[in-house]
Write an enzyme that holds these catalytic residues in place. Structure first.
Site, PDB file in Angstrom:
ATOM      1  N   SER A   1      68.273  32.432  -0.779  1.00  0.00           N
ATOM      2  CA  SER A   1      68.128  31.708   0.502  1.00  0.00           C
ATOM      3  C   SER A   1      67.606  30.295   0.278  1.00  0.00           C
ATOM      4  O   SER A   1      67.960  29.371   1.009  1.00  0.00           O
ATOM      5  CB  SER A   1      67.198  32.484   1.442  1.00  0.00           C
ATOM      6  OG  SER A   1      65.879  32.480   0.970  1.00  0.00           O
ATOM      7  N   ASN A   2      66.779  30.103  -0.747  1.00  0.00           N
ATOM      8  CA  ASN A   2      66.341  28.724  -1.065  1.00  0.00           C
ATOM      9  C   ASN A   2      67.495  27.904  -1.629  1.00  0.00           C
ATOM     10  O   ASN A   2      67.631  26.716  -1.323  1.00  0.00           O
ATOM     11  CB  ASN A   2      65.177  28.755  -2.058  1.00  0.00           C
ATOM     12  CG  ASN A   2      63.867  29.015  -1.354  1.00  0.00           C
ATOM     13  OD1 ASN A   2      63.347  28.162  -0.655  1.00  0.00           O
ATOM     14  ND2 ASN A   2      63.341  30.213  -1.507  1.00  0.00           N
TER      15      ASN A   2
ATOM     16  N   ARG B   1      63.694  34.983 -25.881  1.00  0.00           N
ATOM     17  CA  ARG B   1      63.614  34.128 -24.682  1.00  0.00           C
ATOM     18  C   ARG B   1      63.867  32.655 -25.013  1.00  0.00           C
ATOM     19  O   ARG B   1      64.410  31.896 -24.211  1.00  0.00           O
ATOM     20  CB  ARG B   1      62.228  34.285 -24.024  1.00  0.00           C
ATOM     21  CG  ARG B   1      62.021  35.614 -23.298  1.00  0.00           C
ATOM     22  CD  ARG B   1      62.907  35.713 -22.073  1.00  0.00           C
ATOM     23  NE  ARG B   1      62.809  37.005 -21.409  1.00  0.00           N
ATOM     24  CZ  ARG B   1      62.034  37.227 -20.339  1.00  0.00           C
ATOM     25  NH1 ARG B   1      61.284  36.260 -19.852  1.00  0.00           N
ATOM     26  NH2 ARG B   1      61.990  38.423 -19.775  1.00  0.00           N
TER      27      ARG B   1
ATOM     28  N   HIS C   1      56.829  28.241  -4.741  1.00  0.00           N
ATOM     29  CA  HIS C   1      55.969  29.440  -4.827  1.00  0.00           C
ATOM     30  C   HIS C   1      55.469  29.752  -3.422  1.00  0.00           C
ATOM     31  O   HIS C   1      54.945  28.855  -2.738  1.00  0.00           O
ATOM     32  CB  HIS C   1      54.796  29.177  -5.780  1.00  0.00           C
ATOM     33  CG  HIS C   1      53.908  30.371  -5.959  1.00  0.00           C
ATOM     34  ND1 HIS C   1      54.262  31.438  -6.753  1.00  0.00           N
ATOM     35  CD2 HIS C   1      52.720  30.673  -5.409  1.00  0.00           C
ATOM     36  CE1 HIS C   1      53.297  32.356  -6.689  1.00  0.00           C
ATOM     37  NE2 HIS C   1      52.350  31.916  -5.880  1.00  0.00           N
TER      38      HIS C   1
ATOM     39  N   ASP D   1      53.166  28.426 -13.005  1.00  0.00           N
ATOM     40  CA  ASP D   1      52.681  28.147 -11.636  1.00  0.00           C
ATOM     41  C   ASP D   1      51.600  27.067 -11.629  1.00  0.00           C
ATOM     42  O   ASP D   1      50.621  27.151 -10.891  1.00  0.00           O
ATOM     43  CB  ASP D   1      52.087  29.431 -10.999  1.00  0.00           C
ATOM     44  CG  ASP D   1      53.178  30.288 -10.412  1.00  0.00           C
ATOM     45  OD1 ASP D   1      52.892  31.444 -10.077  1.00  0.00           O
ATOM     46  OD2 ASP D   1      54.320  29.792 -10.301  1.00  0.00           O
TER      47      ASP D   1
ATOM     48  N   GLN E   1      59.352  28.253   6.088  1.00  0.00           N
ATOM     49  CA  GLN E   1      58.834  26.944   5.653  1.00  0.00           C
ATOM     50  C   GLN E   1      59.421  26.542   4.295  1.00  0.00           C
ATOM     51  O   GLN E   1      59.666  25.363   4.041  1.00  0.00           O
ATOM     52  CB  GLN E   1      57.295  26.995   5.562  1.00  0.00           C
ATOM     53  CG  GLN E   1      56.618  27.093   6.913  1.00  0.00           C
ATOM     54  CD  GLN E   1      57.020  25.958   7.839  1.00  0.00           C
ATOM     55  OE1 GLN E   1      57.046  24.790   7.459  1.00  0.00           O
ATOM     56  NE2 GLN E   1      57.379  26.292   9.071  1.00  0.00           N
ATOM     57  N   GLU E   2      59.670  27.537   3.440  1.00  0.00           N
ATOM     58  CA  GLU E   2      60.270  27.223   2.134  1.00  0.00           C
ATOM     59  C   GLU E   2      61.572  26.461   2.317  1.00  0.00           C
ATOM     60  O   GLU E   2      61.835  25.449   1.648  1.00  0.00           O
ATOM     61  CB  GLU E   2      60.558  28.520   1.370  1.00  0.00           C
ATOM     62  CG  GLU E   2      59.328  29.256   0.900  1.00  0.00           C
ATOM     63  CD  GLU E   2      59.686  30.521   0.163  1.00  0.00           C
ATOM     64  OE1 GLU E   2      60.643  30.516  -0.643  1.00  0.00           O
ATOM     65  OE2 GLU E   2      58.987  31.522   0.365  1.00  0.00           O
TER      66      GLU E   2
END
Ligand code: GRF
Length: 204
Positions: free
Chosen positions: A13-14, A66, A110, A151, A179-180
Site C-alpha cells: 500500500s505504501n 545476505r 516505520h 531503524d 498517515q503513512e
C-alpha cells in the site's frame, strides 16, 4: 527524471501511494522504475504489474548469504539508474554493501514515532501492540534515511495520530497507515530537494 526503486515484502500500500503520487505529479520529475520483492506472490507485485512497472523477486534464500543477496539487489538498482531507494513495507534488514551503494539515498517508513518503538522485532502489529501496552497517548509514523544501524538514520518527516481508548492494534495500525500514505511522498520530495541542493553549484 529521477528513477525510484522500491523494495517491498507484502501488500504494497505504501508502494501504491508512491506510484499514485508520481503519476499525479506530486513528486515532480520522478517515477518508480523498478519494484523488488523478497517474496513472490505478494500483492505489491500485482500493484507494480497493474502500474506497468518492472518487478523482480530476489529472495535471500536463493543466495549463499545476505551480503550476496544485497549486492545483487544493489546491482539491479544501479543497472536501472536508480537514484533513490524506498523501503515500503520491506521486512528484512538491508546490509552494508547496499547502503553504501546509495549513501543518504535510501528511505524507510516505520509505523511509530522513532526512536520510540523501533529496532528488531518492531514491525507490523508488534509496534502497535507495544504502543498500546506502553499507554502512549499518541503514535504515528516516521520516514527516515537508512543508515548502517537498524531503524536509526536521520528522520526526514513524522506524522502523529492520537491513541484512543479502546483502540485495538488493528485499529491503531489502520489510523497510522493512513498517515503513512500521506507522508511517504512528502518525504521523497524533501529528499529530492536536499539532493538537488547539494548537487547544485554553490552561489559565487
Ligand atoms: C505497514 O504496516 C507499514 O507500517 C509497514 O509495513 C506494513 C505494510 O506496508 N511499513 P505495505 O502496505 O506493504 O506498504
Amino acid at each position: 527524471m529521477i528513477n525510484i526503486g522500491v523494495l517491498v515484502s507484502s501488500s504494497g500500500s505504501n508502494l501504491q501511494a508512491i506510484i499514485d503520487a508520481t503519476k499525479a505529479g506530486k513528486i515532480p520529475d520522478a517515477r518508480v522504475t523498478v519494484v523488488i520483492s523478497n517474496k513472490s506472490g505478494v500483492y505489491a507485485l500485482e500493484r507494480a504489474r497493474l502500474a506497468g512497472i518492472e518487478s523482480l523477486v530476489l529472495s535471500p534464500k536463493d543466495f549463499p548469504d545476505r551480503i550476496t543477496w544485497c549486492e545483487r539487489m544493489a546491482r539491479e538498482m544501479v543497472a536501472r539508474d536508480i537514484e533513490i531507494v524506498c523501503l515500503a513495507g520491506f521486512l528484512l534488514k538491508i546490509e552494508v554493501p547496499f547502503i553504501r551503494t546509495f549513501p543518504g539515498r535510501i528511505l524507510n517508513i516505520h509505523p511509530a514515532l522513532l526512536p520510540r518503538y523501533g529496532g528488531s522485532g518492531m514491525y507490523g502489529l508488534n509496534v502497535h501492540k507495544a504502543v498500546l501496552a506502553g499507554g502512549d497517548q499518541e503514535s504515528g509514523v516516521t520516514v527516515h534515511i537508512v543508515d548502517e544501524e537498524y531503524d536509526h538514520g536521520p528522520i526526514i518527516i513524522q506524522a502523529k495520530v492520537p491513541v484512543s481508548a479502546g483502540d485495538t492494534p488493528e485499529i491503531l495500525a489502520a489510523r497510522v497507515l493512513e498517515q503513512e500514505h500521506k507522508i511517504y511522498p512528502q518525504a521523497i520530495n524533501i529528499l529530492i530537494r536536499s539532493l538537488h541542493a547539494k548537487s547544485s553549484p554553490t552561489a559565487l
